[in-house]
Design a protein around this motif. Structure first.
Motif, PDB file in Angstrom:
ATOM      1  N   LEU A  53       0.823  -1.216   0.000  1.00 10.88           N
ATOM      2  CA  LEU A  53       0.000   0.000   0.000  1.00 10.88           C
ATOM      3  C   LEU A  53       0.854   1.263   0.000  1.00 10.88           C
ATOM      4  O   LEU A  53       0.561   2.210  -0.736  1.00 10.88           O
ATOM      5  N   THR A  54       1.908   1.278   0.795  1.00 17.11           N
ATOM      6  CA  THR A  54       2.773   2.458   0.834  1.00 17.11           C
ATOM      7  C   THR A  54       3.473   2.665  -0.507  1.00 17.11           C
ATOM      8  O   THR A  54       3.559   3.796  -1.006  1.00 17.11           O
ATOM      9  N   SER A  55       3.932   1.591  -1.122  1.00 18.39           N
ATOM     10  CA  SER A  55       4.585   1.694  -2.435  1.00 18.39           C
ATOM     11  C   SER A  55       3.610   2.194  -3.495  1.00 18.39           C
ATOM     12  O   SER A  55       3.947   3.068  -4.307  1.00 18.39           O
ATOM     13  N   LEU A  56       2.396   1.636  -3.501  1.00 20.63           N
ATOM     14  CA  LEU A  56       1.384   2.114  -4.442  1.00 20.63           C
ATOM     15  C   LEU A  56       1.049   3.583  -4.190  1.00 20.63           C
ATOM     16  O   LEU A  56       0.830   4.351  -5.133  1.00 20.63           O
ATOM     17  N   GLY A  57       1.011   3.955  -2.921  1.00 22.79           N
ATOM     18  CA  GLY A  57       0.729   5.345  -2.584  1.00 22.79           C
ATOM     19  C   GLY A  57       1.800   6.296  -3.081  1.00 22.79           C
ATOM     20  O   GLY A  57       1.495   7.374  -3.588  1.00 22.79           O
ATOM     21  N   ILE A  58       3.042   5.894  -2.963  1.00 23.39           N
ATOM     22  CA  ILE A  58       4.132   6.736  -3.472  1.00 23.39           C
ATOM     23  C   ILE A  58       4.022   6.860  -4.987  1.00 23.39           C
ATOM     24  O   ILE A  58       4.179   7.944  -5.534  1.00 23.39           O
ATOM     25  N   ALA A  59       3.704   5.758  -5.661  1.00 19.63           N
ATOM     26  CA  ALA A  59       3.478   5.824  -7.117  1.00 19.63           C
ATOM     27  C   ALA A  59       2.272   6.706  -7.431  1.00 19.63           C
ATOM     28  O   ALA A  59       2.253   7.419  -8.434  1.00 19.63           O
TER      29      ALA A  59
ATOM     30  N   ILE B 211       0.535   9.213 -10.428  1.00 20.18           N
ATOM     31  CA  ILE B 211      -0.487   8.516 -11.212  1.00 20.18           C
ATOM     32  C   ILE B 211      -1.852   8.930 -10.686  1.00 20.18           C
ATOM     33  O   ILE B 211      -2.234   8.563  -9.576  1.00 20.18           O
ATOM     34  N   PRO B 212      -2.607   9.698 -11.466  1.00 23.61           N
ATOM     35  CA  PRO B 212      -3.862  10.249 -10.952  1.00 23.61           C
ATOM     36  C   PRO B 212      -4.931   9.199 -10.651  1.00 23.61           C
ATOM     37  O   PRO B 212      -5.852   9.471  -9.901  1.00 23.61           O
TER      38      PRO B 212
ATOM     39  N   THR C 121      -3.004  13.847 -18.375  1.00 24.57           N
ATOM     40  CA  THR C 121      -2.095  13.259 -17.392  1.00 24.57           C
ATOM     41  C   THR C 121      -2.064  11.746 -17.546  1.00 24.57           C
ATOM     42  O   THR C 121      -0.999  11.134 -17.547  1.00 24.57           O
ATOM     43  N   VAL C 122      -3.250  11.155 -17.669  1.00 24.91           N
ATOM     44  CA  VAL C 122      -3.328   9.700 -17.828  1.00 24.91           C
ATOM     45  C   VAL C 122      -2.642   9.273 -19.122  1.00 24.91           C
ATOM     46  O   VAL C 122      -1.833   8.341 -19.146  1.00 24.91           O
TER      47      VAL C 122
ATOM     48  N   LYS D 228       1.213  16.911  -2.684  1.00 29.07           N
ATOM     49  CA  LYS D 228       1.158  15.483  -2.369  1.00 29.07           C
ATOM     50  C   LYS D 228       2.530  14.955  -1.971  1.00 29.07           C
ATOM     51  O   LYS D 228       2.644  14.175  -1.024  1.00 29.07           O
ATOM     52  N   VAL D 229       3.567  15.369  -2.681  1.00 28.67           N
ATOM     53  CA  VAL D 229       4.934  14.936  -2.335  1.00 28.67           C
ATOM     54  C   VAL D 229       5.272  15.378  -0.918  1.00 28.67           C
ATOM     55  O   VAL D 229       5.770  14.596  -0.108  1.00 28.67           O
ATOM     56  N   ALA D 230       4.985  16.646  -0.613  1.00 28.63           N
ATOM     57  CA  ALA D 230       5.296  17.168   0.722  1.00 28.63           C
ATOM     58  C   ALA D 230       4.528  16.411   1.804  1.00 28.63           C
ATOM     59  O   ALA D 230       5.111  16.029   2.831  1.00 28.63           O
TER      60      ALA D 230
END
Length: 161
Positions: free
Chosen positions: A14-20, A24-25, A93-94, A144-146
């Motif tokens: 989940l954390t890895s997908l969240g970082i991606a 990824i919108p 974006t997609v 989001k990055v922050a």
């Protein structure tokens, strides 16, 4: 497989997908990171990361999620973009994801520009709308990055220090 091991696998995925999901919108990045960090805390029985930290992480996630949506809308509206430009930026974006970094950077602008041109047929207004939608999406990504790094940093600080 032991429950603790399953929770750790879920936390990492989940954390890895969240970082991606920051870029990824289609993925709710901040919410996935929160879910992953919650699973990690659960894996350790909330011994190190407790209720107060989880509430703070949830608050950060909500603020980041709302701020991302607001940044995109405000950027687009500030430069006169309509609803079509916002949807066009999202579609750009997609589509841009399939063209690597240049696609991610220029896709939102191209999508918003194309949508505004189709609706209003005014190149100057479409260019402004495209820039506004792009600027809003870039601001949202920066937010989001922050937030994601703040959430992960807070979790690690509480867990290990």
């Amino acid at each position: 497989m032991e429950m603790q091991a399953v929770l750790w696998v879920v936390a990492v995925v989940l954390t890895s997908l969240g970082i991606a999901g920051i870029l990824i919108p289609a993925l709710p990045g901040i919410l996935l990171v929160f879910s992953g960090l919650f699973a990690a805390a659960w894996a350790e029985g909330f011994v190190y990361v407790g209720k107060g930290t989880i509430i703070t992480l949830a608050f950060l996630a909500l603020v980041g999620y709302a701020g991302d949506a607001l940044a995109g809308a405000l950027g687009a509206r500030h430069f006169g973009a309509g609803r079509a430009a916002v949807y066009g930026a999202l579609a750009g974006t997609v589509a841009g994801m399939f063209f690597g970094l240049p696609g991610i950077v220029f896709g939102p602008f191209a999508g918003a520009l194309a949508a505004e041109l189709i609706i209003h047929k005014d190149l100057v207004q479409a260019g402004k709308a495209g820039f506004g939608a792009w600027a809003g999406m870039v601001a949202g990504i920066a937010l989001k990055v922050a937030v994601v790094f703040a959430m992960i940093g807070l979790y690690l600080a509480v867990r290990f220090f």
